[in-house]
Design a protein around this motif. Structure first.
Motif, PDB file in Angstrom:
ATOM      1  N   HIS A 113      -1.548  39.507 -59.066  1.00 14.02           N
ATOM      2  CA  HIS A 113      -2.289  40.643 -59.625  1.00 14.02           C
ATOM      3  C   HIS A 113      -3.561  40.226 -60.357  1.00 14.02           C
ATOM      4  O   HIS A 113      -4.314  41.088 -60.805  1.00 14.02           O
ATOM      5  N   ARG A 114      -3.741  38.917 -60.515  1.00 15.14           N
ATOM      6  CA  ARG A 114      -4.967  38.380 -61.138  1.00 15.14           C
ATOM      7  C   ARG A 114      -5.195  38.969 -62.537  1.00 15.14           C
ATOM      8  O   ARG A 114      -6.290  39.376 -62.900  1.00 15.14           O
ATOM      9  N   ILE A 115      -4.137  39.006 -63.321  1.00 14.70           N
ATOM     10  CA  ILE A 115      -4.215  39.466 -64.707  1.00 14.70           C
ATOM     11  C   ILE A 115      -3.503  38.451 -65.596  1.00 14.70           C
ATOM     12  O   ILE A 115      -2.634  37.719 -65.131  1.00 14.70           O
ATOM     13  N   PRO A 116      -3.863  38.391 -66.894  1.00 20.87           N
ATOM     14  CA  PRO A 116      -3.204  37.435 -67.799  1.00 20.87           C
ATOM     15  C   PRO A 116      -1.721  37.738 -67.938  1.00 20.87           C
ATOM     16  O   PRO A 116      -1.309  38.906 -67.950  1.00 20.87           O
ATOM     17  N   LEU A 117      -0.925  36.702 -68.058  1.00 32.56           N
ATOM     18  CA  LEU A 117       0.508  36.890 -68.281  1.00 32.56           C
ATOM     19  C   LEU A 117       0.760  37.317 -69.715  1.00 32.56           C
ATOM     20  O   LEU A 117       0.043  36.909 -70.641  1.00 32.56           O
ATOM     21  N   LEU A 118       1.761  38.130 -69.903  1.00 36.87           N
ATOM     22  CA  LEU A 118       2.219  38.517 -71.234  1.00 36.87           C
ATOM     23  C   LEU A 118       3.319  37.560 -71.676  1.00 36.87           C
ATOM     24  O   LEU A 118       3.845  36.787 -70.860  1.00 36.87           O
ATOM     25  N   GLU A 119       3.683  37.623 -72.927  1.00 34.75           N
ATOM     26  CA  GLU A 119       4.682  36.679 -73.442  1.00 34.75           C
ATOM     27  C   GLU A 119       5.558  37.346 -74.480  1.00 34.75           C
ATOM     28  O   GLU A 119       5.091  38.129 -75.301  1.00 34.75           O
ATOM     29  N   ALA A 146      -2.648  41.104 -71.155  1.00 41.09           N
ATOM     30  CA  ALA A 146      -2.924  40.579 -72.496  1.00 41.09           C
ATOM     31  C   ALA A 146      -4.428  40.719 -72.747  1.00 41.09           C
ATOM     32  O   ALA A 146      -5.104  41.494 -72.078  1.00 41.09           O
ATOM     33  N   ALA A 147      -4.957  39.969 -73.695  1.00 39.87           N
ATOM     34  CA  ALA A 147      -6.390  40.031 -73.988  1.00 39.87           C
ATOM     35  C   ALA A 147      -7.195  39.754 -72.722  1.00 39.87           C
ATOM     36  O   ALA A 147      -6.828  38.901 -71.919  1.00 39.87           O
ATOM     37  N   PRO A 148      -8.289  40.479 -72.515  1.00 39.81           N
ATOM     38  CA  PRO A 148      -9.080  40.291 -71.293  1.00 39.81           C
ATOM     39  C   PRO A 148      -9.671  38.884 -71.201  1.00 39.81           C
ATOM     40  O   PRO A 148      -9.949  38.245 -72.215  1.00 39.81           O
ATOM     41  N   ILE A 149      -9.852  38.419 -69.984  1.00 44.22           N
ATOM     42  CA  ILE A 149     -10.420  37.099 -69.716  1.00 44.22           C
ATOM     43  C   ILE A 149     -11.686  37.278 -68.901  1.00 44.22           C
ATOM     44  O   ILE A 149     -11.691  38.057 -67.931  1.00 44.22           O
ATOM     45  N   MET A 154     -11.315  33.475 -65.603  1.00 49.82           N
ATOM     46  CA  MET A 154     -10.288  34.016 -64.720  1.00 49.82           C
ATOM     47  C   MET A 154     -10.284  33.293 -63.384  1.00 49.82           C
ATOM     48  O   MET A 154      -9.220  32.967 -62.831  1.00 49.82           O
ATOM     49  N   SER A 155     -11.472  33.030 -62.843  1.00 55.09           N
ATOM     50  CA  SER A 155     -11.560  32.314 -61.571  1.00 55.09           C
ATOM     51  C   SER A 155     -10.932  30.927 -61.666  1.00 55.09           C
ATOM     52  O   SER A 155     -10.176  30.504 -60.785  1.00 55.09           O
ATOM     53  N   MET A 212     -15.525  22.613 -68.218  1.00 57.38           N
ATOM     54  CA  MET A 212     -14.214  23.103 -68.651  1.00 57.38           C
ATOM     55  C   MET A 212     -14.247  23.998 -69.888  1.00 57.38           C
ATOM     56  O   MET A 212     -13.208  24.509 -70.305  1.00 57.38           O
ATOM     57  N   ILE A 213     -15.400  24.203 -70.492  1.00 55.91           N
ATOM     58  CA  ILE A 213     -15.463  24.997 -71.725  1.00 55.91           C
ATOM     59  C   ILE A 213     -14.917  26.421 -71.549  1.00 55.91           C
ATOM     60  O   ILE A 213     -14.335  26.978 -72.495  1.00 55.91           O
ATOM     61  N   PRO A 214     -15.020  27.064 -70.356  1.00 54.38           N
ATOM     62  CA  PRO A 214     -14.480  28.434 -70.239  1.00 54.38           C
ATOM     63  C   PRO A 214     -12.968  28.529 -70.455  1.00 54.38           C
ATOM     64  O   PRO A 214     -12.473  29.581 -70.865  1.00 54.38           O
ATOM     65  N   VAL A 215     -12.222  27.463 -70.167  1.00 55.14           N
ATOM     66  CA  VAL A 215     -10.755  27.532 -70.295  1.00 55.14           C
ATOM     67  C   VAL A 215     -10.253  26.783 -71.529  1.00 55.14           C
ATOM     68  O   VAL A 215      -9.050  26.562 -71.677  1.00 55.14           O
ATOM     69  N   LEU A 216     -11.163  26.431 -72.428  1.00 52.87           N
ATOM     70  CA  LEU A 216     -10.775  25.633 -73.598  1.00 52.87           C
ATOM     71  C   LEU A 216      -9.733  26.329 -74.460  1.00 52.87           C
ATOM     72  O   LEU A 216      -8.794  25.701 -74.952  1.00 52.87           O
ATOM     73  N   LYS A 217      -9.863  27.644 -74.665  1.00 55.75           N
ATOM     74  CA  LYS A 217      -8.932  28.327 -75.570  1.00 55.75           C
ATOM     75  C   LYS A 217      -7.511  28.358 -75.021  1.00 55.75           C
ATOM     76  O   LYS A 217      -6.554  28.554 -75.772  1.00 55.75           O
TER      77      LYS A 217
END
Length: 410
Positions: A113-119, A146-149, A154-155, A212-217
Motif C-alpha cells: 500500500h506504500r504507506i508507513p507502518l503503524l505500531e 502514521a506521520a506522512p513521509i 518514501m521511495s 542517505m539524509i532523507p531516511v536519517l530519522k
C-alpha cells in the motif's frame, strides 16, 4: 517478532504430527525471519542456527541472533491497517494476521500500500515474546497511516522494504559476506571515492550523508554526533566481523552506492568537513577516523528501551544493567567503560536510570491504581503488603492522599 529466534520448533512440529506444519524446514523457512537473518551468513553458521532453532532450549534466555550494536530493536508490533482491512474481507479465511516482513528492521513502510507502518507496544500483561492476535480495533477506517513521509524518503524506504521481503522469501541469492564487501569497494573505486588508491574517507562521508539524509530519522545510527557517517561504515567496508552479517547495513550501503556520485577535490563541503572535525574531535565518525568512539545508540532508542522496561509486569526498576540488556550491549552496564567508549549513549542512559525512591513511587502509584481497579479501597496496610514494606506508612499514606486528590481534580 523482535528477531529473537524461536526455539523448540522440533517439538512443535512433532506435536502437529502431519501436514506442512510437521516439517521443521517448512516452518522455519515460512513462519520465522530465518532467511532474512542469515542472508549474509556463511553456510556452516546458517546450519548451526537452523539446528538450534529446531532443538529444545535447555536453559537460559531465548536464542538471539548477533544483531551487532547498530541494528535497532523492534519496539512493538508493526502493522498496516489497510492490510488488516483486506484480511478481514478476504474469503474463505477472513482473519487478521501479522506479516513477518513488517517486523524486519529495514521495513518501515508497507510494500503493498506504500504507506508507513503503524505500531502498537508490547502487551503489558506478559513477555514480549508471547503471541498476540491482531485485534479488530486496529482496522479502524479512520486510521490511514502514521506521520506522512515525503516522496524521496518514501521511495527509498519502499526500495528497502521490497529488498527485505525478497531476502525474507529467498527470492534472490547473495554472495558470501567477503565477496559482497569486495563488490562494494569496487563500486566505490568506480565512482571515484578514493585517493591514491585508498578509500577517501572524507569523500565517502560527504557522499553517504548527501544520499542517505532523507531516511536519517528512521535509522538514527547512520550519522555520528558531528553529522557525518558514524564509525560503523568504516568498520563495515573493512569487513568487520561485528557488522558484516547484518542485512540492514548491506541494504543501506547498497542503496547509497546506487545513488552515490563522485566528490571533487575542490568541493566546498570538504572545507566544511575539516572545520567540523576540528570542532568535534573524537566524535566517532568515519571522516573523523576515530572508530574507538562508538555512539551508535541514539537517545530515542535508550528512551524506548526504558519505556519497554517500565511497561513490564511485574514492575521492574530501570537500571543500567536492564538497559544494557534491552539495548543488546552489555558494556553499557559498566559506567566507566560506557562513558569512555559511548559517551553520548551513556549520558542518555544516566538520564533514564531510576533511583530506588523513584521506583518506589512508581510502584506505589501502580498498586494504588490496581487496588482501585479491583474495586477495593486503597488503604495503607493493603498497599504496604503489596509493596513488601513495613516501615513506610507515612510515604504510602501521602501517596494515597495525593492520588485521591488527583483523581478528584481530573
Amino acid at each position: 517478532m523482535s528477531l529473537d529466534v524461536p526455539d523448540s520448533i522440533g517439538d512443535f512440529c512433532s506435536a502437529i504430527g502431519a501436514g506442512a506444519l510437521s516439517d521443521t524446514n517448512f516452518v522455519i523457512q515460512n513462519l520465522t525471519p530465518f532467511n532474512y537473518m542469515v542472508a549474509y551468513t556463511a553456510g556452516a553458521e546458517r546450519k548451526a542456527l537452523f539446528d538450534r532453532m529446531v532443538s529444545r532450549r535447555v536453559r537460559g534466555k531465548p536464542l538471539q541472533v548477533r544483531r551487532g550494536i547498530v541494528v535497532p530493536r523492534v519496539s512493538g508490533l508493526r502493522y498496516c491497517a489497510s492490510c488488516f482491512r483486506e484480511d478481514q474481507k478476504s474469503r474463505p479465511i477472513g482473519e487478521l494476521f501479522w506479516r513477518r516482513s513488517h517486523h524486519l528492521p529495514t521495513v518501515i513502510v508497507c510494500t503493498r500500500h506504500r504507506i508507513p507502518l503503524l505500531e502498537i507496544g508490547w502487551a503489558v500483561t506478559g513477555s514480549r515474546t508471547n503471541f498476540a492476535h491482531p485485534s479488530i480495533g486496529l482496522i479502524d477506517a479512520r486510521i490511514v497511516s502514521a506521520a506522512p513521509i515525503d516522496d524521496t524518503a518514501m521511495s527509498m524506504l519502499h526500495e528497502l522494504a521490497v529488498k527485505s521481503e525478497l531476502l525474507l522469501n529467498c527470492q534472490f541469492e547473495v554472495e558470501s559476506p567477503a565477496v559482497t564487501i569486495e563488490s562494494y569497494r569496487a563500486e566505490i573505486r568506480r565512482i571515484g571515492l578514493t585517493k591514491a588508491g585508498r578509500l577517501d574517507l572524507a569523500a565517502v562521508a560527504i557522499s553517504f550523508k548527501e544520499v542517505m539524509i532523507p531516511v536519517l530519522k528512521f535509522f538514527p545510527f547512520l550519522l555520528a554526533s558531528d553529522g557525518y557517517p558514524s564509525w560503523w561504515l568504516q568498520v563495515f567496508l573493512a569487513g568487520g566481523s561485528r557488522v558484516i552479517k547484518q542485512p540492514l547495513l548491506h541494504l543501506l550501503v547498497e542503496q547509497w552506492l546506487t545513488r552515490a556520485s563522485s566528490v571533487r577535490d575542490d568541493d566546498g563541503r570538504r572545507d566544511i568537513l575539516r572545520v567540523t572535525r576540528a570542532k568535534n574531535p573524537g566524535r566517532g565518525s568515519v571522516a573523523g577516523c576515530q572508530p574507538e568512539i562508538r555512539d551508535a545508540i541514539s537517545a530515542s532508542q535508550v528512551a524506548k528501551a526504558a519505556h519497554r522496561i517500565r511497561s513490564k509486569v511485574p514492575l521492574t526498576r530501570v537500571t543500567r544493567m536492564k538497559l544494557a540488556g534491552e539495548l543488546g550491549i552489555l558494556t553499557f552496564s559498566s559506567h566507566s567503560r560506557a562513558e569512555r567508549v559511548w559517551p553520548l549513549t551513556s549520558q542518555a542512559i544516566l538520564g533514564e536510570v531510576e533511583t530506588f525512591e523513584v521506583f518506589f513511587q512508581r510502584r506505589l502509584k501502580y498498586e494504588i491504581e490496581k487496588l482501585t481497579a479491583e474495586g477495593r479501597e486503597p488503604r495503607v496496610h493493603l498497599v504496604l503488603k503489596r509493596l513488601g514494606h513495613r516501615n513506610r506508612h507515612a510515604d504510602v499514606a501521602q501517596g494515597i492522599a495525593a492520588w485521591k486528590a488527583q483523581s478528584r481534580s481530573s
